[in-house]
Design a protein around this motif. Structure first.
Motif, mmCIF file in Angstrom:
data_model
loop_
_atom_site.group_PDB
_atom_site.id
_atom_site.type_symbol
_atom_site.label_atom_id
_atom_site.label_comp_id
_atom_site.label_asym_id
_atom_site.label_seq_id
_atom_site.Cartn_x
_atom_site.Cartn_y
_atom_site.Cartn_z
ATOM 1 N N ILE A 123 1.611 42.574 41.464
ATOM 2 C CA ILE A 123 1.523 43.433 40.048
ATOM 3 C C ILE A 123 2.237 42.546 38.965
ATOM 4 O O ILE A 123 2.295 42.651 37.888
ATOM 5 N N ILE A 124 3.665 42.226 39.535
ATOM 6 C CA ILE A 124 4.632 41.585 38.570
ATOM 7 C C ILE A 124 3.747 40.290 37.946
ATOM 8 O O ILE A 124 3.874 40.046 36.720
ATOM 9 N N ILE A 125 3.081 39.466 38.673
ATOM 10 C CA ILE A 125 2.444 38.258 38.413
ATOM 11 C C ILE A 125 1.338 38.562 37.162
ATOM 12 O O ILE A 125 1.172 37.873 36.184
ATOM 13 N N GLN A 126 0.577 39.491 37.554
ATOM 14 C CA GLN A 126 -0.386 39.968 36.739
ATOM 15 C C GLN A 126 0.062 40.294 35.580
ATOM 16 O O GLN A 126 -0.591 40.112 34.378
ATOM 17 N N LYS A 127 1.270 41.263 35.630
ATOM 18 C CA LYS A 127 1.887 41.602 34.433
ATOM 19 C C LYS A 127 2.184 40.501 33.283
ATOM 20 O O LYS A 127 1.832 40.519 32.193
ATOM 21 N N TYR A 128 2.751 39.400 33.775
ATOM 22 C CA TYR A 128 3.232 38.363 33.137
ATOM 23 C C TYR A 128 2.068 37.495 32.650
ATOM 24 O O TYR A 128 1.891 37.089 31.389
ATOM 25 N N TYR A 129 0.959 37.325 33.614
ATOM 26 C CA TYR A 129 -0.065 36.647 33.258
ATOM 27 C C TYR A 129 -0.983 37.430 32.068
ATOM 28 O O TYR A 129 -1.298 36.788 30.907
ATOM 29 N N ARG A 130 -1.044 38.771 31.975
ATOM 30 C CA ARG A 130 -1.698 39.370 30.872
ATOM 31 C C ARG A 130 -0.916 39.363 29.777
ATOM 32 O O ARG A 130 -1.473 39.227 28.550
ATOM 33 N N THR A 131 0.333 39.358 29.903
ATOM 34 C CA THR A 131 0.976 39.524 28.486
ATOM 35 C C THR A 131 1.046 37.812 27.921
ATOM 36 O O THR A 131 1.023 37.973 26.693
ATOM 37 N N PHE A 132 0.991 37.106 28.928
ATOM 38 C CA PHE A 132 0.898 35.438 28.344
ATOM 39 C C PHE A 132 -0.591 35.443 27.806
ATOM 40 O O PHE A 132 -0.866 34.920 26.472
ATOM 41 N N LYS A 133 -1.479 36.109 28.494
ATOM 42 C CA LYS A 133 -2.949 35.875 27.921
ATOM 43 C C LYS A 133 -3.051 36.496 26.206
ATOM 44 O O LYS A 133 -3.471 36.217 25.422
ATOM 45 N N ALA A 134 -2.321 37.844 26.143
ATOM 46 C CA ALA A 134 -2.389 38.809 24.865
ATOM 47 C C ALA A 134 -1.633 37.808 23.843
ATOM 48 O O ALA A 134 -2.044 37.954 22.668
ATOM 49 N N GLN A 135 -0.569 37.260 24.293
ATOM 50 C CA GLN A 135 0.127 36.417 23.301
ATOM 51 C C GLN A 135 -0.805 35.236 22.793
ATOM 52 O O GLN A 135 -0.560 34.752 21.547
ATOM 53 N N ILE A 136 -1.376 34.564 23.606
ATOM 54 C CA ILE A 136 -2.502 33.373 23.272
ATOM 55 C C ILE A 136 -3.506 33.850 22.403
ATOM 56 O O ILE A 136 -3.719 33.376 21.270
ATOM 57 N N ILE A 137 -3.889 35.163 22.735
ATOM 58 C CA ILE A 137 -5.165 35.518 21.766
ATOM 59 C C ILE A 137 -4.524 36.233 20.630
ATOM 60 O O ILE A 137 -5.012 36.135 19.446
ATOM 61 N N ASN A 138 -3.267 36.700 20.428
ATOM 62 C CA ASN A 138 -2.465 37.196 19.181
ATOM 63 C C ASN A 138 -2.425 35.965 18.408
ATOM 64 O O ASN A 138 -2.470 35.985 17.188
ATOM 65 N N GLN A 139 -1.746 34.716 19.038
ATOM 66 C CA GLN A 139 -1.444 33.631 18.172
ATOM 67 C C GLN A 139 -2.895 33.091 17.592
ATOM 68 O O GLN A 139 -2.927 32.557 16.509
ATOM 69 N N LYS A 140 -4.053 33.076 18.326
ATOM 70 C CA LYS A 140 -5.200 32.794 18.003
ATOM 71 C C LYS A 140 -5.702 33.598 16.379
ATOM 72 O O LYS A 140 -6.005 32.973 15.736
ATOM 73 N N GLU A 141 -5.549 34.673 16.717
ATOM 74 C CA GLU A 141 -5.925 35.668 15.801
ATOM 75 C C GLU A 141 -5.177 35.685 14.642
ATOM 76 O O GLU A 141 -5.569 35.633 13.365
ATOM 77 N N GLN A 142 -3.848 35.212 14.692
ATOM 78 C CA GLN A 142 -2.751 35.070 13.676
ATOM 79 C C GLN A 142 -3.429 33.969 12.682
ATOM 80 O O GLN A 142 -3.243 33.827 11.570
ATOM 81 N N ALA A 143 -3.564 32.743 13.684
ATOM 82 C CA ALA A 143 -3.897 31.438 13.059
ATOM 83 C C ALA A 143 -5.163 31.861 12.223
ATOM 84 O O ALA A 143 -5.503 31.279 11.150
ATOM 85 N N HIS A 144 -6.204 32.323 12.728
ATOM 86 C CA HIS A 144 -7.416 32.651 12.126
ATOM 87 C C HIS A 144 -7.194 33.490 10.779
ATOM 88 O O HIS A 144 -7.704 33.346 9.717
ATOM 89 N N GLN A 145 -6.454 34.386 10.878
ATOM 90 C CA GLN A 145 -6.034 35.166 9.649
ATOM 91 C C GLN A 145 -5.392 34.460 8.526
ATOM 92 O O GLN A 145 -5.591 34.586 7.346
#
Length: 85
Positions: free
Chosen positions: A12-34
């Motif tokens: 669960i801890i590993i999944q939590k960190y992976y999902r947080t990391f994935k969300a940050q990557i997606i957020n960075q891509k969205e910010q770059a696109h914006q």
């Protein structure tokens, strides 16, 4: 049973960190696109604005040229009439 629960918590801890990391990557891509989109919109607006200024100045120059050429033509006609008298 305790080993299973420990593995489960670890997963669960590993999944939590992976999902947080994935969300940050997606957020960075969205910010770059914006950012790219905002920059493009600004560039188009600035180009349009500059063109409007240019067209206004060009229209003013054409108006001045027309008046000046009309004045020269009028002078030429007056001079011609005076020479004929």
């Amino acid at each position: 049973r305790q080993a299973f629960l420990q593995l489960r918590r670890s997963a669960i801890i590993i999944q939590k960190y992976y999902r947080t990391f994935k969300a940050q990557i997606i957020n960075q891509k969205e910010q770059a696109h914006q950012h790219f989109s905002a920059t493009k919109i600004q560039a188009v607006y600035r180009g349009w604005s500059q063109r409007q200024d240019y067209l206004l100045l060009r229209a003013a120059a054409v108006c001045l040229q027309r008046r000046f050429r009309s004045h020269l033509t009028g002078q030429a006609v007056r001079n011609k009439v005076q020479r004929m008298r």
